[in-house]
Design a protein around this motif. Structure first.
Motif, PDB file in Angstrom:
ATOM      1  N   UNK A 111       8.674   1.496  -5.963  1.00  0.00           N
ATOM      2  CA  UNK A 111       8.558   0.006  -5.926  1.00  0.00           C
ATOM      3  C   UNK A 111       8.732  -0.424  -4.662  1.00  0.00           C
ATOM      4  N   UNK A 112       7.871  -1.709  -4.167  1.00  0.00           N
ATOM      5  CA  UNK A 112       7.970  -2.519  -3.029  1.00  0.00           C
ATOM      6  C   UNK A 112       8.852  -3.648  -3.618  1.00  0.00           C
ATOM      7  N   UNK A 113       9.992  -3.757  -2.947  1.00  0.00           N
ATOM      8  CA  UNK A 113      10.989  -4.985  -3.205  1.00  0.00           C
ATOM      9  C   UNK A 113      10.643  -6.090  -2.213  1.00  0.00           C
ATOM     10  N   UNK A 114      10.009  -7.086  -2.494  1.00  0.00           N
ATOM     11  CA  UNK A 114       9.960  -8.247  -1.322  1.00  0.00           C
ATOM     12  C   UNK A 114      10.942  -9.231  -1.699  1.00  0.00           C
ATOM     13  N   UNK A 142       0.767  -1.212  -0.055  1.00  0.00           N
ATOM     14  CA  UNK A 142       0.122  -0.014  -0.069  1.00  0.00           C
ATOM     15  C   UNK A 142       0.858   1.265   0.051  1.00  0.00           C
ATOM     16  N   UNK A 143       2.005   1.214   0.676  1.00  0.00           N
ATOM     17  CA  UNK A 143       2.724   2.360   0.963  1.00  0.00           C
ATOM     18  C   UNK A 143       3.356   2.497  -0.339  1.00  0.00           C
ATOM     19  N   UNK A 144       3.999   1.499  -0.992  1.00  0.00           N
ATOM     20  CA  UNK A 144       4.661   1.512  -2.369  1.00  0.00           C
ATOM     21  C   UNK A 144       3.769   2.386  -3.391  1.00  0.00           C
ATOM     22  N   UNK A 145       2.421   2.137  -3.417  1.00  0.00           N
ATOM     23  CA  UNK A 145       1.374   2.612  -4.338  1.00  0.00           C
ATOM     24  C   UNK A 145       1.238   4.031  -4.061  1.00  0.00           C
ATOM     25  N   UNK A 195      13.478   5.987  -4.847  1.00  0.00           N
ATOM     26  CA  UNK A 195      13.408   5.138  -3.494  1.00  0.00           C
ATOM     27  C   UNK A 195      12.763   3.823  -3.784  1.00  0.00           C
ATOM     28  N   UNK A 196      12.541   3.047  -2.672  1.00  0.00           N
ATOM     29  CA  UNK A 196      12.257   1.955  -2.740  1.00  0.00           C
ATOM     30  C   UNK A 196      11.570   1.403  -1.173  1.00  0.00           C
ATOM     31  N   UNK A 197      10.973   0.519  -1.290  1.00  0.00           N
ATOM     32  CA  UNK A 197      10.568  -0.472  -0.096  1.00  0.00           C
ATOM     33  C   UNK A 197      10.952  -1.411   0.251  1.00  0.00           C
TER      34      UNK A 197
END
Ligand code: AMP
Length: 197
Positions: free
Chosen positions: A41-44, A33-36, A94-96
């Protein structure tokens, strides 16, 4: 799209966010949600490793036995994977990071890569143990079998919790109570990011 909203707008500050917290704490949902929200990007690392396994490539073959048992995949593999990923153009603003770093060696590797972590925001999501067990046993993933769940929680306690002190001293650290409605948690995260708390 207006120039100010362009994803490559140089004036957009770089937001680097790390989610700590045990499996089942809700990191994935909040990170997505935060990435959006932040358009980064969310990096899992868990998702990335599962993709490598699905593709049957070298990294996937190396990681699979550790993941199946709920153990951690060796640090050097994760550090290289992240080094490549955060150098991609979509990470410019940035990125998560969701699921990385998980050990002190990984944290040190990241610190070297990005040249210091003072401006990194770290959210440590905590949820009571009983609630974690309840959430994890209902997910149906391969590594959600009882033994693997136990091992993952144990790995977290032994190898990842030292990162709490590590980041408390070096970064913008925030402990987050994850045992609240998703909306409430998300509101707190955005308030921290936007400098309101
Ligand atoms: P996750 O989806 O984040 O719960 O990750 C699933 C599994 O992938 C973990 O139990 C580990 O086996 C592996 N994994 C993911 N991220 C890392 C990491 N940073 N270091 C080592 N192993 C990882």
């Amino acid at each position: 799209m207006a120039a100010a909203n362009h994803p490559r707008d140089a004036s957009r500050p770089k937001a680097r966010v790390i989610f700590l917290g045990p499996p089942g704490a809700g990191k994935g949902t909040q990170a997505a949600r935060l990435a959006e929200h932040l358009r980064i990007p969310r990096i899992s690392t868990g998702d990335m490793l599962r993709e490598h396994i699905a593709q049957g490539d070298e990294l996937g073959r190396a990681a699979a036995p550790y993941m199946a048992k709920g153990g951690l995949v060796p640090d050097h593999l994760l550090i290289e994977m992240i080094r490549k990923r955060i150098s991609e153009p979509d990470c410019l603003h940035g990125y998560i990071l969701d699921g990385f770093p998980r050990t002190l060696r990984q944290a040190e590797g990241l610190e070297q890569m990005i040249g210091g972590t003072a401006d990194v925001i770290v959210f440590d999501m905590e949820v009571p143990h009983d609630e974690l067990m309840r959430r994890l046993s209902g997910r149906g993933r391969d590594d959600d079998k009882a033994d693997a769940v136990k091992k993952r929680l144990q790995e977290y306690a032994e190898r990842t919790t030292p990162l709490v002190d590590y980041y408390r001293e070096r970064s913008r650290f925030h402990r987050i109570d994850g045992f609240r409605p998703q909306e409430t948690v998300f509101a707190q995260l955005t308030s921290v990011i936007e400098g309101r708390s």
